[in-house]
Design a protein around this motif. Sequence first.
Motif, short mmCIF file in Angstrom:
data_model
loop_
_atom_site.label_atom_id
_atom_site.label_comp_id
_atom_site.label_asym_id
_atom_site.label_seq_id
_atom_site.Cartn_x
_atom_site.Cartn_y
_atom_site.Cartn_z
N ASP A 61 6.47 4.58 -7.03
CA ASP A 61 5.49 3.50 -7.20
C ASP A 61 5.94 2.28 -6.39
OD1 ASP A 61 3.22 2.18 -8.19
OD2 ASP A 61 4.37 1.29 -9.82
N ASP A 62 6.18 2.50 -5.10
CA ASP A 62 6.58 1.41 -4.21
C ASP A 62 5.31 0.79 -3.62
OD1 ASP A 62 9.16 2.18 -4.76
OD2 ASP A 62 9.33 3.43 -2.98
N ASP A 63 4.89 -0.34 -4.17
CA ASP A 63 3.65 -0.98 -3.77
C ASP A 63 3.92 -2.14 -2.81
OD1 ASP A 63 2.20 0.68 -5.59
OD2 ASP A 63 2.88 -0.61 -7.22
N ALA A 64 2.96 -2.34 -1.90
CA ALA A 64 3.09 -3.41 -0.91
C ALA A 64 1.85 -4.30 -0.98
CB ALA A 64 3.25 -2.82 0.49
N PHE A 65 2.07 -5.61 -1.23
CA PHE A 65 1.00 -6.60 -1.28
C PHE A 65 1.13 -7.52 -0.06
CE2 PHE A 65 2.22 -5.48 -5.61
CZ PHE A 65 1.00 -5.13 -6.18
N SER A 66 -0.02 -7.85 0.53
CA SER A 66 0.02 -8.72 1.71
C SER A 66 -1.25 -9.57 1.75
CB SER A 66 0.15 -7.89 3.00
OG SER A 66 -0.97 -7.03 3.14
N VAL A 93 6.79 20.18 -14.91
CA VAL A 93 7.06 19.34 -13.74
C VAL A 93 5.89 18.39 -13.54
CG1 VAL A 93 7.39 19.30 -11.25
CG2 VAL A 93 8.53 21.04 -12.61
N ASN A 94 6.18 17.11 -13.35
CA ASN A 94 5.19 16.10 -12.96
C ASN A 94 5.68 15.40 -11.71
OD1 ASN A 94 3.19 16.31 -15.02
ND2 ASN A 94 4.52 15.21 -16.44
N TYR A 95 4.88 15.44 -10.65
CA TYR A 95 5.18 14.72 -9.41
C TYR A 95 4.02 13.75 -9.15
CZ TYR A 95 8.49 18.55 -8.51
OH TYR A 95 9.49 19.47 -8.61
N LEU A 96 4.33 12.47 -9.04
CA LEU A 96 3.30 11.46 -8.80
C LEU A 96 3.76 10.51 -7.71
CD1 LEU A 96 0.68 9.93 -9.38
CD2 LEU A 96 1.89 8.72 -11.22
N GLY A 97 2.92 10.38 -6.68
CA GLY A 97 3.14 9.37 -5.66
C GLY A 97 2.04 8.33 -5.75
N ASP A 98 2.36 7.12 -6.21
CA ASP A 98 1.39 6.03 -6.39
C ASP A 98 1.88 4.82 -5.60
OD1 ASP A 98 -0.81 4.58 -7.40
OD2 ASP A 98 0.43 3.76 -9.02
N GLN A 99 1.91 4.97 -4.30
CA GLN A 99 2.39 3.91 -3.42
C GLN A 99 1.17 3.23 -2.79
OE1 GLN A 99 4.98 7.05 -1.72
NE2 GLN A 99 6.56 5.45 -1.70
N ASP A 100 0.79 2.13 -3.38
CA ASP A 100 -0.44 1.45 -3.00
C ASP A 100 -0.16 0.30 -2.03
OD1 ASP A 100 -1.99 3.02 -4.88
OD2 ASP A 100 -1.10 1.80 -6.46
N GLN A 101 -1.14 0.05 -1.17
CA GLN A 101 -1.10 -1.08 -0.24
C GLN A 101 -2.34 -1.94 -0.48
OE1 GLN A 101 0.21 0.29 3.90
NE2 GLN A 101 -0.37 2.24 2.95
N VAL A 102 -2.11 -3.18 -0.83
CA VAL A 102 -3.21 -4.09 -1.16
C VAL A 102 -3.12 -5.32 -0.25
CG1 VAL A 102 -4.32 -5.46 -2.96
CG2 VAL A 102 -3.18 -3.30 -3.56
N HIS A 103 -4.22 -5.60 0.43
CA HIS A 103 -4.28 -6.77 1.33
C HIS A 103 -5.47 -7.62 0.94
CE1 HIS A 103 -3.95 -9.17 4.98
NE2 HIS A 103 -5.27 -9.05 5.10
N SER A 134 6.83 -5.16 -2.98
CA SER A 134 7.05 -6.26 -2.03
C SER A 134 5.76 -7.02 -1.83
CB SER A 134 7.56 -5.72 -0.69
OG SER A 134 6.57 -4.90 -0.07
N VAL A 135 5.89 -8.31 -1.54
CA VAL A 135 4.76 -9.18 -1.23
C VAL A 135 5.02 -9.82 0.12
CG1 VAL A 135 3.43 -11.20 -1.91
CG2 VAL A 135 4.29 -9.63 -3.67
N ASN A 136 4.14 -9.51 1.08
CA ASN A 136 4.28 -10.02 2.44
C ASN A 136 5.66 -9.69 3.02
OD1 ASN A 136 1.66 -11.17 2.54
ND2 ASN A 136 2.41 -12.96 1.41
N GLY A 137 6.14 -8.45 2.70
CA GLY A 137 7.39 -7.99 3.26
C GLY A 137 8.62 -8.39 2.49
N LEU A 138 8.48 -9.23 1.46
CA LEU A 138 9.63 -9.68 0.68
C LEU A 138 9.63 -9.01 -0.68
CD1 LEU A 138 9.53 -13.50 1.51
CD2 LEU A 138 10.92 -11.73 2.60
#
Length: 714
Positions: free
Chosen positions: A498-503, A588-598, A375-379
């Motif tokens: 890999d749920d990334d959030a850009f703002s 087994v591979n478990y990866l959490g790559d949930q980044d927040q970039v502002h 998402s970018v700015n919540g969208l």
Amino acid sequence: MSLDPITDSIAHFVGLFELATEEARLRTEYQSFKASERKAEDDARQEFAPVRFDAPHRLGDYDPDTGPLPGAKDPVLGQGIASPPAPPAPALQMPALDFVALSPPGEVPGDDRGAGYSLLPYVPTPSSLATVTLQTIRLSDNDLYGDPEAAGFVDPAVYEVLLAQAIALARTFTPWSLDGLTGAVIADPEAAVEFFQTLQTVEAPQADGLVAVLLRGDAATGPIVDGTALEDDGLEGGDGLEDSAELPMRDDLLPAYLARKYGIDDEAGSGAGQGTGQGAGQDSDDAAWQAARSDARADKDILFLHERDLRDLGRDETPPHGDAALHSVTAGGNEMTNVAAIYTNWIDAPVIAVAGDVVTLDAVSQVNVLMDRDSVNGLAVPGTSASKAVNAAQIETREATFQRPSEVGGAILPATWNVKTISGDVLLANHISQHSFVTDNDRLDLTFTAASTTIVAGENQVFNLLAANEFGFGYDLILVGGSMVTLNLVSQTNVLLDDDAFSGAGLADAALSGDDNLAFNKAEILKDGIDTHAEMAKAFADALRDMAAGTGDLAREVAENELFTGFETLRALHIKGDLTQINVIEQVNYLGDQDQVHMAADAVSAMIEGASVSVSTGANALANLVKIQTAGLDSTIMTQGTVYEDAVLYQAGLIDTDAMPTGVNIASLASEAVAFLADDMLSTQIAKAFDDAGAIDESSTVGPTLDVMQTMTA
């Protein structure tokens, strides 16, 4: 003044004592002095001369018929009676043979060479082997850059809860468990029968967005990708997975970011069965390197770790993001790989008779859960490069390359035979567990003041690697008093969030990439040697009964059976217990790559205004690679019990790239099996998921959990 007699005596004694002490002191000094003097004289007399080697006597040429020495007489015994000449020794044409005298007691062999003796074939004694390999990696790389409160970042613990729920979701998609199975089968072969029967009742789970397929029997054999069998079109290579019967390679599916990082030229072509190219600008030595790699194409997935090390050694490559971006930020690009390769050439025979049950099972379970919602700015924003989740497997049994003696020996039967008896069980077991747990939840509040900037908060590399080669013996006949169990079981799971959030207004003109991930499972079970089941012949049934009762030799009716036509000798192995061969691999591979970039509007300094900005938060690659290769013989198996034989393949994938509205929770996408997760249970669930990533569960589908090595240490 005169002294009284007592004082005078004491004075004389003291004087004598002083003289004795002085004499001893002088003697010590004198001896030391003389020793030094003699050493100087000895050193002066030493002469050094070169060593001379001289061998005046020369040996003559070899003469095999020298005859007796001059003047030699025949040896005599007692009263001058000449001793009789020793009888000629039997001619031994083969080494390491059992030499058994068959003459009656007291009879001396005659002059005929080998008379009264029989040469029995050598039968090696098999050993048992059990290996347990546990490889666990935990990595937390949650980077923080800038002011998290000003940027409005979410606590990374929230994303770890979501990852724990995704792990629980993946577990519900796995239709069977291998936990505790190895120890249970070693303790009692009946556990293998129970597990076999359990798999016959398993059905593929159903859930929204899940694509799952469960294949059995012949439908589960051959190269299969995501439930679809690949057919050879007769062409070399191809443009896609459907054009070749070869399974895809990891390098062919890598995200573009990692492909450029390793110099793989996408324009050279990708897809199953096609070689990878090299990047432009590399030296001419790469041509020879690429040729060498293509020769070992079939094993490239197993060897790619070593290839990477050699290829990248001392090389100055162009950065993966290119030269166009003056300000480059990488928060993804993580690699997680589990590799297990087992080659066995253990115990086999063209004829096997089993008193108990025969269980032969090849089973592969592959699950991919991939969440990539940016998402970018919540969208919500659509991705520019689709993420891939691929399950590839091949279960194949081929004719043995070794030619049986009956095909070349003509119409003859064994003249001699030998039996080696093992009083217990014969076991070959490999239990491998490879677990990787990585979190890379970065929070980046970007500000650029330099002419060019490179920020790398990802690009973690995690590898578990195991290669085993195990060799045994071949026989002409194997008699098993118990059961015969052969299991090749593989379980592979990838979970990627890999749920990334850009703002921020500063990212309006930036090049954003938050997708192009890969979740890849590949398993190969290749066996040389086709087993044909036949009805138990009476002669073999009687032999099993008699040998169980203590008979040490093989009945002539068995040794001269028509199954051994063409055999000059017969080597038989009798196992009073069970013959068990197990390969159990869990990855087994478990990866959490949930980044927040502002990035604020004024994040770029006025002096460098207009400079390009590139932000990559995806391009992660998760891979589980397994290859089990067994070399054996084409065998005829007779059993008095029940034959359980099957091949099972389960492949499931869930890829979610839909929009992630504000406040959405991954639990809303979970199946009913994990819908019970409540807010007060999340902390417990995440702790359990973290523990399970590096430990084997205590649950089992075949009964109580047993220590893998309990029977070896009991």
